[in-house]
Design an enzyme around this catalytic site. Structure first.
Site, PDB file in Angstrom:
ATOM      1  N   ASN A   9      65.144  88.065  37.605  1.00 51.49           N
ATOM      2  CA  ASN A   9      64.905  89.509  37.616  1.00 51.49           C
ATOM      3  C   ASN A   9      65.245  90.025  36.227  1.00 51.49           C
ATOM      4  OD1 ASN A   9      64.857  92.248  37.981  1.00 51.49           O
ATOM      5  ND2 ASN A   9      66.591  92.325  39.418  1.00 51.49           N
ATOM      6  N   TRP A  10      64.200  90.342  35.480  1.00 54.71           N
ATOM      7  CA  TRP A  10      64.420  90.739  34.080  1.00 54.71           C
ATOM      8  C   TRP A  10      64.919  92.172  33.940  1.00 54.71           C
ATOM      9  CZ3 TRP A  10      59.768  88.495  30.758  1.00 54.71           C
ATOM     10  CH2 TRP A  10      59.771  87.092  30.890  1.00 54.71           C
ATOM     11  N   LYS A  11      64.881  92.921  35.026  1.00 56.00           N
ATOM     12  CA  LYS A  11      65.316  94.332  35.003  1.00 56.00           C
ATOM     13  C   LYS A  11      64.591  95.077  33.868  1.00 56.00           C
ATOM     14  CE  LYS A  11      69.520  92.829  37.251  1.00 56.00           C
ATOM     15  NZ  LYS A  11      70.945  93.018  37.528  1.00 56.00           N
ATOM     16  N   HIS A  97      66.753  96.125  45.658  1.00 62.76           N
ATOM     17  CA  HIS A  97      67.808  95.730  44.722  1.00 62.76           C
ATOM     18  C   HIS A  97      68.915  96.796  44.719  1.00 62.76           C
ATOM     19  CE1 HIS A  97      69.966  94.628  41.123  1.00 62.76           C
ATOM     20  NE2 HIS A  97      69.424  93.436  41.244  1.00 62.76           N
ATOM     21  N   GLU A  99      70.515  98.071  42.408  1.00 66.45           N
ATOM     22  CA  GLU A  99      70.350  99.112  41.385  1.00 66.45           C
ATOM     23  C   GLU A  99      69.353 100.175  41.850  1.00 66.45           C
ATOM     24  OE1 GLU A  99      69.492  96.333  38.238  1.00 66.45           O
ATOM     25  OE2 GLU A  99      71.544  95.608  38.422  1.00 66.45           O
ATOM     26  N   GLU A 169      73.012  89.721  47.370  1.00 63.20           N
ATOM     27  CA  GLU A 169      73.592  90.029  46.067  1.00 63.20           C
ATOM     28  C   GLU A 169      74.787  90.964  46.243  1.00 63.20           C
ATOM     29  OE1 GLU A 169      70.541  89.407  42.703  1.00 63.20           O
ATOM     30  OE2 GLU A 169      70.229  91.421  43.469  1.00 63.20           O
ATOM     31  N   GLY A 175      76.161  91.440  37.259  1.00 55.96           N
ATOM     32  CA  GLY A 175      76.359  91.826  35.866  1.00 55.96           C
ATOM     33  C   GLY A 175      77.825  91.957  35.482  1.00 55.96           C
ATOM     34  N   SER A 215      75.764  87.119  38.809  1.00 56.88           N
ATOM     35  CA  SER A 215      76.421  86.324  37.766  1.00 56.88           C
ATOM     36  C   SER A 215      76.227  84.821  37.918  1.00 56.88           C
ATOM     37  CB  SER A 215      77.918  86.671  37.683  1.00 56.88           C
ATOM     38  OG  SER A 215      78.090  88.037  37.360  1.00 56.88           O
ATOM     39  N   GLY A 236      69.902  87.519  37.013  1.00 55.88           N
ATOM     40  CA  GLY A 236      69.717  88.640  36.089  1.00 55.88           C
ATOM     41  C   GLY A 236      69.873  88.180  34.653  1.00 55.88           C
TER      42      GLY A 236
HETATM   43  P1  13P Z   1      73.272  89.102  37.023  1.00 52.18           P
HETATM   44  O1  13P Z   1      72.813  87.686  37.174  1.00 52.18           O
HETATM   45  O2  13P Z   1      73.096  89.637  35.636  1.00 52.18           O
HETATM   46  O3  13P Z   1      74.640  89.312  37.584  1.00 52.18           O
HETATM   47  O4  13P Z   1      72.278  90.006  37.929  1.00 52.18           O
HETATM   48  C1  13P Z   1      72.013  89.620  39.224  1.00 52.18           C
HETATM   49  C2  13P Z   1      70.916  90.467  39.741  1.00 52.18           C
HETATM   50  O5  13P Z   1      71.066  91.652  39.902  1.00 52.18           O
HETATM   51  C3  13P Z   1      69.628  89.826  40.025  1.00 52.18           C
HETATM   52  O6  13P Z   1      68.787  90.681  40.708  1.00 52.18           O
END
Ligand code: 13P
Length: 252
Positions: A9-11, A97, A99, A169, A175, A215, A236
């Site tokens: 997931n590149w966000k 997600h 977020e 998640e 993150g 993470s 992420g």
């Molecule tokens: P991280 O791997 O940066 O913790 O993010 C996880 C994530 O939100 C994947 O959708």
């Protein structure tokens, strides 16, 4: 047998040029890699989906979107529909997600609508959910996860789960550098599978891939993926570096 999946997931990262570069690097890294029962998915931002789809054709990489609107079309300024995603060759969409839930007010009820819209347009859904730190401290993580799954998915027929991937998640691990321990991930994934089995039976529960996200890094991926109910990861930060992403893909 259910599939293993590593999804990046590149966000809101990578402009067009950076997308082209990263796709090229990931393709190159996978050239000589034998993927055993493993799917590799990347989810760039909306604007870079057509380019990524084009570049990933005839490769081992599938392309997903990070979100979509529940309506087919209409006066929804700034939004993107399932049909639009399909029209550029996208076959999978990430929904729910944390977020999206936290910053854009997405509720279970809205997510149920989005899931319906995605499935109606024959898009596969990677459905995300997970508890916050306060929930875990109060020993409420299972209750929270159960209600997120039930509210957004349990109106569906069993057949719909052929097009659904679950992604657990925990919000406190996203993150933050703090990962759920392999045991914590396994316990929750087993609970999720049991929740599915109670509603739909073992056939469905055993066939749905359940990913862990939060993470995941090259250093911890194989231990987490080694757990029986963990079928891969939603990655992420570490998905933004081809080398790290490749190390995670080959961690099974
Ligand atoms: P991280 O791997 O940066 O913790 O993010 C996880 C994530 O939100 C994947 O959708």
């Amino acid at each position: 047998m259910r599939k293993n999946i590593v999804a990046g997931n590149w966000k809101m990262n990578n402009d067009l040029k950076a997308t082209k570069t990263l796709v090229k690097q990931i393709k190159k890294s996978l050239k000589k890699t034998k993927l055993k029962n493993t799917r590799v998915i990347i989810a760039p931002t909306f604007t870079n989906l057509p380019s990524a789809v084009k570049r990933c054709k005839k490769s081992k990489i599938e392309v997903a979107a990070q979100n979509m609107h529940q309506a087919t079309s209409g006066a929804f300024t700034g939004e993107i529909s399932a049909e639009m995603l399909k029209s550029v060759g996208v076959k999978t969409v990430i929904l729910g997600h944390s977020e999206r839930r936290a910053y854009f007010g997405e509720t279970d009820a809205l997510l149920a609508e989005k899931v319906n819209a995605a499935l109606a347009h024959k898009l596969e859904v990677i459905f995300c959910f997970g508890e916050e730190l306060a929930d875990r401290k109060a020993n409420k993580e299972e209750a929270v996860v159960e209600s997120q799954i039930k509210n957004a998915l349990f109106h569906l027929e069993a057949d719909a789960f052929k097009k659904i991937v679950l992604a657990y998640e925990p919000v406190w691990a996203i993150g933050t550098g703090e990962t759920a321990s392999p045991e914590q991930a396994q316990d929750m994934h087993a609970f999720i599978r049991k929740t599915l089995a109670d509603k739909y039976g073992n056939g469905v529960a055993d066939s749905v891939s359940i990913l862990y996200g939060g993470s995941v890094k090259p250093a911890n991926a194989s231990e987490i993926f080694g757990k029986p109910d963990v079928d891969g990861g939603l990655i992420g930060g570490a998905a933004l570096k081809a080398e790290d992403f490749h190390a995670i893909i080959t961690a099974f």
